[in-house]
Design an enzyme around this catalytic site. Structure first.
Site, PDB file in Angstrom:
ATOM      1  N   ASN A 270      -0.523  20.127 -22.662  1.00 50.22           N
ATOM      2  CA  ASN A 270      -0.856  19.227 -23.764  1.00 50.22           C
ATOM      3  C   ASN A 270      -0.712  19.888 -25.134  1.00 50.22           C
ATOM      4  O   ASN A 270      -1.057  19.297 -26.154  1.00 50.22           O
ATOM      5  CB  ASN A 270      -2.292  18.699 -23.609  1.00 50.22           C
ATOM      6  CG  ASN A 270      -2.381  17.671 -22.507  1.00 50.22           C
ATOM      7  OD1 ASN A 270      -1.442  16.907 -22.281  1.00 50.22           O
ATOM      8  ND2 ASN A 270      -3.492  17.671 -21.791  1.00 50.22           N
TER       9      ASN A 270
ATOM     10  N   LYS B 192       2.793  11.370 -11.775  1.00 53.42           N
ATOM     11  CA  LYS B 192       2.104  10.313 -12.525  1.00 53.42           C
ATOM     12  C   LYS B 192       2.930   9.039 -12.522  1.00 53.42           C
ATOM     13  O   LYS B 192       4.125   9.062 -12.800  1.00 53.42           O
ATOM     14  CB  LYS B 192       1.878  10.759 -13.969  1.00 53.42           C
ATOM     15  CG  LYS B 192       0.818  11.818 -14.139  1.00 53.42           C
ATOM     16  CD  LYS B 192       0.612  12.136 -15.617  1.00 53.42           C
ATOM     17  CE  LYS B 192      -0.500  13.150 -15.815  1.00 53.42           C
ATOM     18  NZ  LYS B 192      -0.724  13.440 -17.244  1.00 53.42           N
TER      19      LYS B 192
ATOM     20  N   HIS C 132       0.145  17.979 -28.185  1.00 51.66           N
ATOM     21  CA  HIS C 132      -0.020  16.568 -27.836  1.00 51.66           C
ATOM     22  C   HIS C 132      -1.296  15.931 -28.374  1.00 51.66           C
ATOM     23  O   HIS C 132      -1.361  14.715 -28.479  1.00 51.66           O
ATOM     24  CB  HIS C 132       0.050  16.381 -26.310  1.00 51.66           C
ATOM     25  CG  HIS C 132       1.457  16.380 -25.793  1.00 51.66           C
ATOM     26  ND1 HIS C 132       2.285  17.487 -25.883  1.00 51.66           N
ATOM     27  CD2 HIS C 132       2.215  15.404 -25.204  1.00 51.66           C
ATOM     28  CE1 HIS C 132       3.472  17.193 -25.354  1.00 51.66           C
ATOM     29  NE2 HIS C 132       3.453  15.942 -24.930  1.00 51.66           N
TER      30      HIS C 132
ATOM     31  N   HIS D  66      -0.296  12.822 -30.105  1.00 55.18           N
ATOM     32  CA  HIS D  66      -0.758  11.475 -29.741  1.00 55.18           C
ATOM     33  C   HIS D  66      -1.457  10.795 -30.909  1.00 55.18           C
ATOM     34  O   HIS D  66      -1.328   9.585 -31.090  1.00 55.18           O
ATOM     35  CB  HIS D  66      -1.716  11.550 -28.544  1.00 55.18           C
ATOM     36  CG  HIS D  66      -1.012  11.720 -27.234  1.00 55.18           C
ATOM     37  ND1 HIS D  66      -1.565  12.411 -26.176  1.00 55.18           N
ATOM     38  CD2 HIS D  66       0.203  11.283 -26.799  1.00 55.18           C
ATOM     39  CE1 HIS D  66      -0.714  12.399 -25.158  1.00 55.18           C
ATOM     40  NE2 HIS D  66       0.366  11.734 -25.511  1.00 55.18           N
TER      41      HIS D  66
ATOM     42  N   GLU E 119      -5.448  17.835 -13.650  1.00 54.92           N
ATOM     43  CA  GLU E 119      -5.798  18.143 -15.033  1.00 54.92           C
ATOM     44  C   GLU E 119      -7.187  18.697 -15.235  1.00 54.92           C
ATOM     45  O   GLU E 119      -7.871  18.362 -16.193  1.00 54.92           O
ATOM     46  CB  GLU E 119      -5.649  16.888 -15.895  1.00 54.92           C
ATOM     47  CG  GLU E 119      -4.201  16.604 -16.190  1.00 54.92           C
ATOM     48  CD  GLU E 119      -4.022  15.416 -17.109  1.00 54.92           C
ATOM     49  OE1 GLU E 119      -3.775  15.642 -18.285  1.00 54.92           O
ATOM     50  OE2 GLU E 119      -4.156  14.280 -16.639  1.00 54.92           O
TER      51      GLU E 119
ATOM     52  N   ARG F 138       0.820  -1.235   0.000  1.00 52.23           N
ATOM     53  CA  ARG F 138       0.000   0.000   0.000  1.00 52.23           C
ATOM     54  C   ARG F 138       0.841   1.266   0.000  1.00 52.23           C
ATOM     55  O   ARG F 138       0.390   2.325   0.436  1.00 52.23           O
ATOM     56  CB  ARG F 138      -0.965   0.027   1.175  1.00 52.23           C
ATOM     57  CG  ARG F 138      -1.987  -1.108   1.143  1.00 52.23           C
ATOM     58  CD  ARG F 138      -3.192  -0.819   2.012  1.00 52.23           C
ATOM     59  NE  ARG F 138      -3.918  -2.043   2.269  1.00 52.23           N
ATOM     60  CZ  ARG F 138      -3.715  -2.825   3.324  1.00 52.23           C
ATOM     61  NH1 ARG F 138      -2.810  -2.481   4.227  1.00 52.23           N
ATOM     62  NH2 ARG F 138      -4.412  -3.921   3.479  1.00 52.23           N
TER      63      ARG F 138
ATOM     64  N   LYS G 297       6.941  23.718 -15.857  1.00 57.78           N
ATOM     65  CA  LYS G 297       5.944  22.666 -15.660  1.00 57.78           C
ATOM     66  C   LYS G 297       5.375  22.724 -14.243  1.00 57.78           C
ATOM     67  O   LYS G 297       4.167  22.583 -14.033  1.00 57.78           O
ATOM     68  CB  LYS G 297       6.526  21.273 -15.937  1.00 57.78           C
ATOM     69  CG  LYS G 297       5.457  20.197 -15.727  1.00 57.78           C
ATOM     70  CD  LYS G 297       5.720  18.861 -16.346  1.00 57.78           C
ATOM     71  CE  LYS G 297       4.476  17.998 -16.138  1.00 57.78           C
ATOM     72  NZ  LYS G 297       4.659  16.603 -16.516  1.00 57.78           N
TER      73      LYS G 297
ATOM     74  N   HIS H  26       7.982   9.793 -29.818  1.00 59.71           N
ATOM     75  CA  HIS H  26       7.125  10.742 -29.103  1.00 59.71           C
ATOM     76  C   HIS H  26       7.556  12.193 -29.335  1.00 59.71           C
ATOM     77  O   HIS H  26       6.726  13.060 -29.631  1.00 59.71           O
ATOM     78  CB  HIS H  26       7.131  10.440 -27.599  1.00 59.71           C
ATOM     79  CG  HIS H  26       6.302  11.393 -26.786  1.00 59.71           C
ATOM     80  ND1 HIS H  26       4.923  11.380 -26.795  1.00 59.71           N
ATOM     81  CD2 HIS H  26       6.651  12.416 -25.970  1.00 59.71           C
ATOM     82  CE1 HIS H  26       4.460  12.342 -26.004  1.00 59.71           C
ATOM     83  NE2 HIS H  26       5.494  12.995 -25.484  1.00 59.71           N
TER      84      HIS H  26
ATOM     85  N   GLU I 297       9.932  18.703 -25.801  1.00 62.88           N
ATOM     86  CA  GLU I 297       9.122  19.103 -24.639  1.00 62.88           C
ATOM     87  C   GLU I 297       9.621  20.418 -24.049  1.00 62.88           C
ATOM     88  O   GLU I 297       8.844  21.249 -23.597  1.00 62.88           O
ATOM     89  CB  GLU I 297       9.125  18.010 -23.567  1.00 62.88           C
ATOM     90  CG  GLU I 297       8.453  16.709 -23.974  1.00 62.88           C
ATOM     91  CD  GLU I 297       6.926  16.793 -24.080  1.00 62.88           C
ATOM     92  OE1 GLU I 297       6.320  17.730 -23.533  1.00 62.88           O
ATOM     93  OE2 GLU I 297       6.349  15.896 -24.720  1.00 62.88           O
TER      94      GLU I 297
ATOM     95  N   ARG J 227      -3.181  22.752 -16.116  1.00 61.96           N
ATOM     96  CA  ARG J 227      -2.282  21.695 -16.543  1.00 61.96           C
ATOM     97  C   ARG J 227      -2.527  21.268 -17.987  1.00 61.96           C
ATOM     98  O   ARG J 227      -1.643  20.752 -18.667  1.00 61.96           O
ATOM     99  CB  ARG J 227      -2.475  20.496 -15.615  1.00 61.96           C
ATOM    100  CG  ARG J 227      -1.470  19.401 -15.825  1.00 61.96           C
ATOM    101  CD  ARG J 227      -1.673  18.342 -14.753  1.00 61.96           C
ATOM    102  NE  ARG J 227      -0.716  17.265 -14.897  1.00 61.96           N
ATOM    103  CZ  ARG J 227      -0.345  16.485 -13.891  1.00 61.96           C
ATOM    104  NH1 ARG J 227      -0.853  16.661 -12.708  1.00 61.96           N
ATOM    105  NH2 ARG J 227       0.518  15.532 -14.091  1.00 61.96           N
TER     106      ARG J 227
END
Lengths: 376, 376
Positions: free
Chosen positions: A248, A146, A251, A255, A240, A124, A230, A267, A188, A244
């Site tokens: 993107n 993330k 992106h 994507h 998000e 946990r 960032k 990428h 980026e 935030r």
């Protein structure tokens, strides 16, 4: 050494430091002692990074009297799976690592995501210290907490928000990074300049050659500059729901390009092309100042990034992929746009994203790019 | 209807309500609308609970205009695995459930742990509302935010702290619970009384027959009483560094008994025996008032719980299992003890747990229990 504090936020009760310094790996034991004292450490890494840095890091830890076990998995995005996560977890259990252990995630984005998710779910949750060794991981994955793995139906569909105790970014590790990955990371960084800081954007342009040559001081400054930008967007908005989304930029189409090529397109390349096309769409809608896409193209080209749709990809495939993106809400694809280099374009009601019609996306995908660009 | 607010804590930025009411299932749609409005709902449950309550809950949700998909797995602790977690996740992905979905965990402890972990990790976390249908899940799992699955090397070794948006406990669902499970849940309720509230302990004793007969008002009061006590311990200590350890009374020996029997012994039975033996050890060390173990035996027996070591289990096996418990720190097994019915025994320096020598544990395991008990 430069340090950026990532603020506490709604899902991060305590903040953490991103520590940036050439040869910072040597300071890992003192960082661990300060932010994550533990009975034992699990050094999770992949086969590539283990070969370059595993022994050095284990040696540093041992010299400081810290008990560490290295556990590595075969490098590659295709191994960012629940199976690898379970294997790493079971190996830690076999080694008898208890709740008083700490994970060290040593590697690029795949390692950070995977090892972070192992730490988030081991008994946990045990602490994790992120030691990113790719430029992309240093400037992108190091902020926001993330973690996760891919599922058969898509990337990053399983995971958790799980902030590290600290991030230690050592530009020296970029010396063993393939040039393609370094350039991908620069995409980026250029995005960070494009959405937030024209001076930073220009500085990358001017520093391109030295950055690509591995200049340690400039790379440290680059990581600092990007993390700072960032962090500003993420601090106010960990989940998000607003600001935030600006991150993107490039992106949505990026994507879509990756998905349309089954992730064969790199990428960084996908994001570079995505930024140019999204900026161009914003220009055509008079959301962005004329010349914005052109300026993006200049800088992206200077660092070796592509800026036009590869001939093998059809506009139809891209549009189809864009409309089935997981971020599409109620079937509507949304775009984070800029109004000029250094500034996010906000909607009339303050929205951070825009809806653009498929026809407009088709238009920029099919456009003759040389028609709007000036020679470099 | 009675509601207990679980406070925000270090890992829970917002608190949540435990709502207790007979026939509360009917109010599920209004609870969801208030705490977890979502585009679609995943009703995760097991085969047993699906057969008893699945249709009713789906009907209630449909009548309120909520889009819900039931996904069930085969009932049983042996299915509380990463595989089942992955299967449930993939099924949700196949159904196209997005980030704006919510999980409803309908079932006992296995469902709550498993579905909670699915929610915790689905697209990095979607809300979950817990609808416990076993007494143990209502009074124990509903507070504390523990989710997770078992691994080959042990139970609950993989998981996350992930608080629900709300817990809806409907004692009506206990009508379909096997009697063994109801009695097992009572072991935990008796534990709550033993560590915190002598009056509550006595009330369970007096109410035993009516509780076992399924009296809705008394069962609601029992759930309320136990949740209130557990919430008090957890609120100050979500990560088991202090007060929360008191909830482990009876569980060190209890877990050892379960492990020594390869989990053939029922959890409630193991905890009941564990409480008596740990209380007896505390008496022998003069940590607990004489007669404490005896009083525990009386009440446990009244509700149908065992209080002596089954003849098939050897003291050696229990001691071996206790010393390899995952909670053992640096190889030392620690015990949460009581000083009398209704009061935790704290150490001289305020510690919530005690170290007891294996010889003492052996002594209580081998003791002739009738020697210290008075006839019921």
């Amino acid at each position: 050494v430069s340090t950026i504090r990532i603020s506490a936020s709604d899902s991060e009760p305590t903040g953490y430091d991103v520590i940036i310094e050439s040869d910072a790996l040597k300071t890992l034991p003192s960082v661990l002692a300060r932010v994550a004292p533990a009975h034992r450490y699990a050094l999770l890494t992949d086969s590539n990074v283990a070969a370059h840095w595993g022994e050095a890091v284990l040696g540093t830890l041992a010299a400081a009297g810290l008990a560490a076990e290295q556990i590595s998995f075969e490098a590659g995005e295709r191994n960012k799976t629940r199976d690898t996560w379970a294997t790493l977890t079971d190996r830690m259990l076999e080694l008898g690592l208890g709740r008083d252990s700490c994970v060290i995630a040593l590697g690029g984005g795949v390692v950070g995501d995977l090892a972070g998710f192992v730490a988030a779910t081991y008994m946990r949750g045990v602490p994790v210290v992120q030691v990113p060794t790719s430029l992309l991981a240093m400037i992108d994955a190091s902020v926001g907490g993330k973690t996760g793995v891919d599922a058969p139906s898509g990337k990053n569909l399983v995971g958790a928000f799980y902030p590290p105790r600290a991030v230690l970014a050592d530009p020296l590790t970029l010396r063993t990074l393939p040039q393609l990955e370094l350039i991908g990371g620069l995409a980026e960084a250029i995005k960070h300049g494009a959405i937030a800081d024209a001076a930073y954007f220009d500085w990358i342009d001017e520093s391109a050659d030295a950055l690509l040559a591995g200049d340690q001081e400039l790379l440290a400054a680059l990581v600092h500059g990007s993390v700072f930008i960032k962090a500003g967007f993420v601090a106010v908005d960990l989940h998000e729901n607003g600001a935030r989304a600006a991150l993107n930029f490039g992106h949505t189409i990026g994507h879509a390009l990756e998905r349309a090529t089954d992730y064969e397109l790199h990428h960084g390349h996908a994001v570079a092309i995505g930024m140019v096309l999204e900026a161009r769409a914003a220009e055509l809608r008079e959301i962005a100042r004329q010349g914005t896409a052109d300026r993006l193209r200049q800088v992206l080209r200077r660092v070796g990034l592509p800026t036009i749709l590869p001939a093998r990809i059809s506009p139809d495939d891209v549009i189809r992929a864009a409309t089935t993106d997981k971020k599409a809400r109620a079937g509507q694809t949304r775009y984070a746009l800029i109004s000029q280099i250094g500034a996010v374009a906000r909607g009339a009601a303050g929205e951070w994203t825009w809806q653009l019609p498929p026809e407009l996306i088709r238009q920029v995908l099919e456009e003759d790019h040389d028609a709007y660009t000036s020679p470099l």
